[in-house]
Design a protein around this motif. Structure first.
Motif, PDB file in Angstrom:
ATOM      1  N   GLU A 218       0.845  -1.199   0.000  1.00 53.24           N
ATOM      2  CA  GLU A 218       0.000   0.000   0.000  1.00 53.24           C
ATOM      3  C   GLU A 218       0.881   1.249   0.000  1.00 53.24           C
ATOM      4  O   GLU A 218       0.577   2.238  -0.662  1.00 53.24           O
ATOM      5  CB  GLU A 218      -0.894  -0.030   1.237  1.00 53.24           C
ATOM      6  CG  GLU A 218      -1.834   1.142   1.334  1.00 53.24           C
ATOM      7  CD  GLU A 218      -2.668   1.103   2.603  1.00 53.24           C
ATOM      8  OE1 GLU A 218      -3.146   2.172   2.995  1.00 53.24           O
ATOM      9  OE2 GLU A 218      -2.818   0.018   3.193  1.00 53.24           O
ATOM     10  N   GLN A 219       1.996   1.171   0.731  1.00 54.55           N
ATOM     11  CA  GLN A 219       2.928   2.305   0.798  1.00 54.55           C
ATOM     12  C   GLN A 219       3.473   2.645  -0.598  1.00 54.55           C
ATOM     13  O   GLN A 219       3.484   3.801  -1.000  1.00 54.55           O
ATOM     14  CB  GLN A 219       4.081   1.951   1.743  1.00 54.55           C
ATOM     15  CG  GLN A 219       5.134   3.033   1.882  1.00 54.55           C
ATOM     16  CD  GLN A 219       4.684   4.148   2.802  1.00 54.55           C
ATOM     17  OE1 GLN A 219       3.945   3.908   3.743  1.00 54.55           O
ATOM     18  NE2 GLN A 219       5.128   5.353   2.542  1.00 54.55           N
ATOM     19  N   GLU A 220       3.906   1.633  -1.337  1.00 57.39           N
ATOM     20  CA  GLU A 220       4.445   1.869  -2.684  1.00 57.39           C
ATOM     21  C   GLU A 220       3.386   2.445  -3.611  1.00 57.39           C
ATOM     22  O   GLU A 220       3.671   3.316  -4.429  1.00 57.39           O
ATOM     23  CB  GLU A 220       4.987   0.563  -3.272  1.00 57.39           C
ATOM     24  CG  GLU A 220       6.260   0.075  -2.628  1.00 57.39           C
ATOM     25  CD  GLU A 220       6.639  -1.326  -3.083  1.00 57.39           C
ATOM     26  OE1 GLU A 220       7.845  -1.564  -3.250  1.00 57.39           O
ATOM     27  OE2 GLU A 220       5.746  -2.168  -3.263  1.00 57.39           O
ATOM     28  N   MET A 221       2.147   1.958  -3.485  1.00 57.89           N
ATOM     29  CA  MET A 221       1.076   2.472  -4.332  1.00 57.89           C
ATOM     30  C   MET A 221       0.792   3.938  -3.998  1.00 57.89           C
ATOM     31  O   MET A 221       0.538   4.730  -4.897  1.00 57.89           O
ATOM     32  CB  MET A 221      -0.184   1.619  -4.183  1.00 57.89           C
ATOM     33  CG  MET A 221       0.005   0.240  -4.788  1.00 57.89           C
ATOM     34  SD  MET A 221      -1.497  -0.739  -5.032  1.00 57.89           S
ATOM     35  CE  MET A 221      -2.389  -0.533  -3.533  1.00 57.89           C
ATOM     36  N   THR A 222       0.862   4.294  -2.710  1.00 62.08           N
ATOM     37  CA  THR A 222       0.645   5.686  -2.303  1.00 62.08           C
ATOM     38  C   THR A 222       1.727   6.575  -2.887  1.00 62.08           C
ATOM     39  O   THR A 222       1.437   7.640  -3.441  1.00 62.08           O
ATOM     40  CB  THR A 222       0.637   5.804  -0.759  1.00 62.08           C
ATOM     41  OG1 THR A 222      -0.409   4.987  -0.230  1.00 62.08           O
ATOM     42  CG2 THR A 222       0.419   7.241  -0.317  1.00 62.08           C
ATOM     43  N   GLU A 223       2.980   6.149  -2.793  1.00 59.23           N
ATOM     44  CA  GLU A 223       4.104   6.931  -3.334  1.00 59.23           C
ATOM     45  C   GLU A 223       3.898   7.183  -4.824  1.00 59.23           C
ATOM     46  O   GLU A 223       3.989   8.318  -5.297  1.00 59.23           O
ATOM     47  CB  GLU A 223       5.428   6.175  -3.141  1.00 59.23           C
ATOM     48  CG  GLU A 223       5.827   5.969  -1.698  1.00 59.23           C
ATOM     49  CD  GLU A 223       6.890   4.888  -1.538  1.00 59.23           C
ATOM     50  OE1 GLU A 223       7.617   4.598  -2.507  1.00 59.23           O
ATOM     51  OE2 GLU A 223       6.992   4.339  -0.435  1.00 59.23           O
ATOM     52  N   ASP A 224       3.620   6.122  -5.578  1.00 61.38           N
ATOM     53  CA  ASP A 224       3.438   6.239  -7.026  1.00 61.38           C
ATOM     54  C   ASP A 224       2.221   7.084  -7.366  1.00 61.38           C
ATOM     55  O   ASP A 224       2.240   7.864  -8.315  1.00 61.38           O
ATOM     56  CB  ASP A 224       3.286   4.851  -7.661  1.00 61.38           C
ATOM     57  CG  ASP A 224       4.581   4.046  -7.601  1.00 61.38           C
ATOM     58  OD1 ASP A 224       5.648   4.646  -7.332  1.00 61.38           O
ATOM     59  OD2 ASP A 224       4.511   2.832  -7.818  1.00 61.38           O
TER      60      ASP A 224
ATOM     61  N   GLU B 155       2.044  10.452  -9.581  1.00 63.20           N
ATOM     62  CA  GLU B 155       1.197  10.462 -10.771  1.00 63.20           C
ATOM     63  C   GLU B 155       0.234  11.651 -10.748  1.00 63.20           C
ATOM     64  O   GLU B 155       0.023  12.299 -11.775  1.00 63.20           O
ATOM     65  CB  GLU B 155       0.425   9.141 -10.872  1.00 63.20           C
ATOM     66  CG  GLU B 155      -0.516   9.049 -12.062  1.00 63.20           C
ATOM     67  CD  GLU B 155       0.173   9.121 -13.415  1.00 63.20           C
ATOM     68  OE1 GLU B 155      -0.507   9.452 -14.393  1.00 63.20           O
ATOM     69  OE2 GLU B 155       1.392   8.867 -13.497  1.00 63.20           O
ATOM     70  N   ILE B 156      -0.345  11.938  -9.604  1.00 61.79           N
ATOM     71  CA  ILE B 156      -1.228  13.119  -9.475  1.00 61.79           C
ATOM     72  C   ILE B 156      -0.450  14.364  -9.871  1.00 61.79           C
ATOM     73  O   ILE B 156      -0.935  15.189 -10.650  1.00 61.79           O
ATOM     74  CB  ILE B 156      -1.715  13.289  -8.018  1.00 61.79           C
ATOM     75  CG1 ILE B 156      -2.718  12.217  -7.638  1.00 61.79           C
ATOM     76  CG2 ILE B 156      -2.344  14.674  -7.822  1.00 61.79           C
ATOM     77  CD1 ILE B 156      -3.057  12.246  -6.162  1.00 61.79           C
ATOM     78  N   ARG B 157       0.740  14.497  -9.335  1.00 63.31           N
ATOM     79  CA  ARG B 157       1.538  15.698  -9.630  1.00 63.31           C
ATOM     80  C   ARG B 157       1.874  15.773 -11.109  1.00 63.31           C
ATOM     81  O   ARG B 157       1.826  16.841 -11.711  1.00 63.31           O
ATOM     82  CB  ARG B 157       2.818  15.727  -8.786  1.00 63.31           C
ATOM     83  CG  ARG B 157       2.537  16.013  -7.338  1.00 63.31           C
ATOM     84  CD  ARG B 157       3.753  16.430  -6.546  1.00 63.31           C
ATOM     85  NE  ARG B 157       4.901  15.568  -6.660  1.00 63.31           N
ATOM     86  CZ  ARG B 157       5.973  15.806  -7.423  1.00 63.31           C
ATOM     87  NH1 ARG B 157       6.066  16.893  -8.147  1.00 63.31           N
ATOM     88  NH2 ARG B 157       6.977  14.952  -7.440  1.00 63.31           N
ATOM     89  N   ARG B 158       2.221  14.632 -11.710  1.00 60.29           N
ATOM     90  CA  ARG B 158       2.535  14.613 -13.140  1.00 60.29           C
ATOM     91  C   ARG B 158       1.326  15.043 -13.970  1.00 60.29           C
ATOM     92  O   ARG B 158       1.438  15.881 -14.856  1.00 60.29           O
ATOM     93  CB  ARG B 158       2.971  13.206 -13.569  1.00 60.29           C
ATOM     94  CG  ARG B 158       4.451  13.097 -13.859  1.00 60.29           C
ATOM     95  CD  ARG B 158       4.766  11.846 -14.659  1.00 60.29           C
ATOM     96  NE  ARG B 158       4.232  10.629 -14.072  1.00 60.29           N
ATOM     97  CZ  ARG B 158       4.865   9.904 -13.162  1.00 60.29           C
ATOM     98  NH1 ARG B 158       6.039  10.266 -12.718  1.00 60.29           N
ATOM     99  NH2 ARG B 158       4.323   8.803 -12.699  1.00 60.29           N
TER     100      ARG B 158
ATOM    101  N   PRO C 162      -9.703   8.076  -7.680  1.00 64.11           N
ATOM    102  CA  PRO C 162      -9.290   8.087  -6.268  1.00 64.11           C
ATOM    103  C   PRO C 162      -8.217   7.037  -6.004  1.00 64.11           C
ATOM    104  O   PRO C 162      -8.134   6.034  -6.711  1.00 64.11           O
ATOM    105  CB  PRO C 162     -10.575   7.758  -5.513  1.00 64.11           C
ATOM    106  CG  PRO C 162     -11.408   7.013  -6.491  1.00 64.11           C
ATOM    107  CD  PRO C 162     -11.051   7.549  -7.850  1.00 64.11           C
ATOM    108  N   MET C 163      -7.428   7.283  -4.988  1.00 62.14           N
ATOM    109  CA  MET C 163      -6.346   6.355  -4.652  1.00 62.14           C
ATOM    110  C   MET C 163      -6.907   4.976  -4.333  1.00 62.14           C
ATOM    111  O   MET C 163      -6.313   3.976  -4.695  1.00 62.14           O
ATOM    112  CB  MET C 163      -5.550   6.870  -3.460  1.00 62.14           C
ATOM    113  CG  MET C 163      -4.347   6.026  -3.174  1.00 62.14           C
ATOM    114  SD  MET C 163      -3.060   6.748  -2.151  1.00 62.14           S
ATOM    115  CE  MET C 163      -3.706   8.254  -1.545  1.00 62.14           C
ATOM    116  N   SER C 164      -8.070   4.931  -3.701  1.00 59.04           N
ATOM    117  CA  SER C 164      -8.663   3.641  -3.330  1.00 59.04           C
ATOM    118  C   SER C 164      -8.988   2.794  -4.555  1.00 59.04           C
ATOM    119  O   SER C 164      -9.032   1.586  -4.480  1.00 59.04           O
ATOM    120  CB  SER C 164      -9.912   3.858  -2.489  1.00 59.04           C
ATOM    121  OG  SER C 164     -10.791   4.741  -3.156  1.00 59.04           O
TER     122      SER C 164
END
Length: 76
Positions: free
Chosen positions: A4-10, A14-17, A66-68
């Motif tokens: 979950e941590q890695e998915m949050t980081e990515d 991605e949002i910023r990109r 959404p991230m979820s």
């Protein structure tokens, strides 16, 4: 499987990109410090439940997934 941590980081990167935002700009929009966004993206900290709700609301306002729902993509 990715954590979950890695998915949050990515996801945050991605949002910023997609929006063309710097960490500082995203931080301002989420009402957190730039250092906080940096730590989230580096995997040093995990967003709190409240922060995750704010991130999801931020994305909904901008018509981003959404991230979820991130796991629903077929990138893996």
């Amino acid at each position: 499987a990715r954590s979950e941590q890695e998915m949050t980081e990515d996801y945050l990167r991605e949002i910023r990109r997609r929006l063309g935002l710097s960490q500082e700009e995203l931080a301002r929009l989420l009402n957190v410090s730039c250092a906080t966004v940096n730590r989230w993206e580096q995997g040093k900290n995990k967003p709190s439940r409240l922060a995750l709700q704010n991130i999801d609301a931020f994305c909904r306002e901008r018509k981003l997934p959404p991230m979820s729902g991130k796991g629903e993509s077929n990138e893996d």
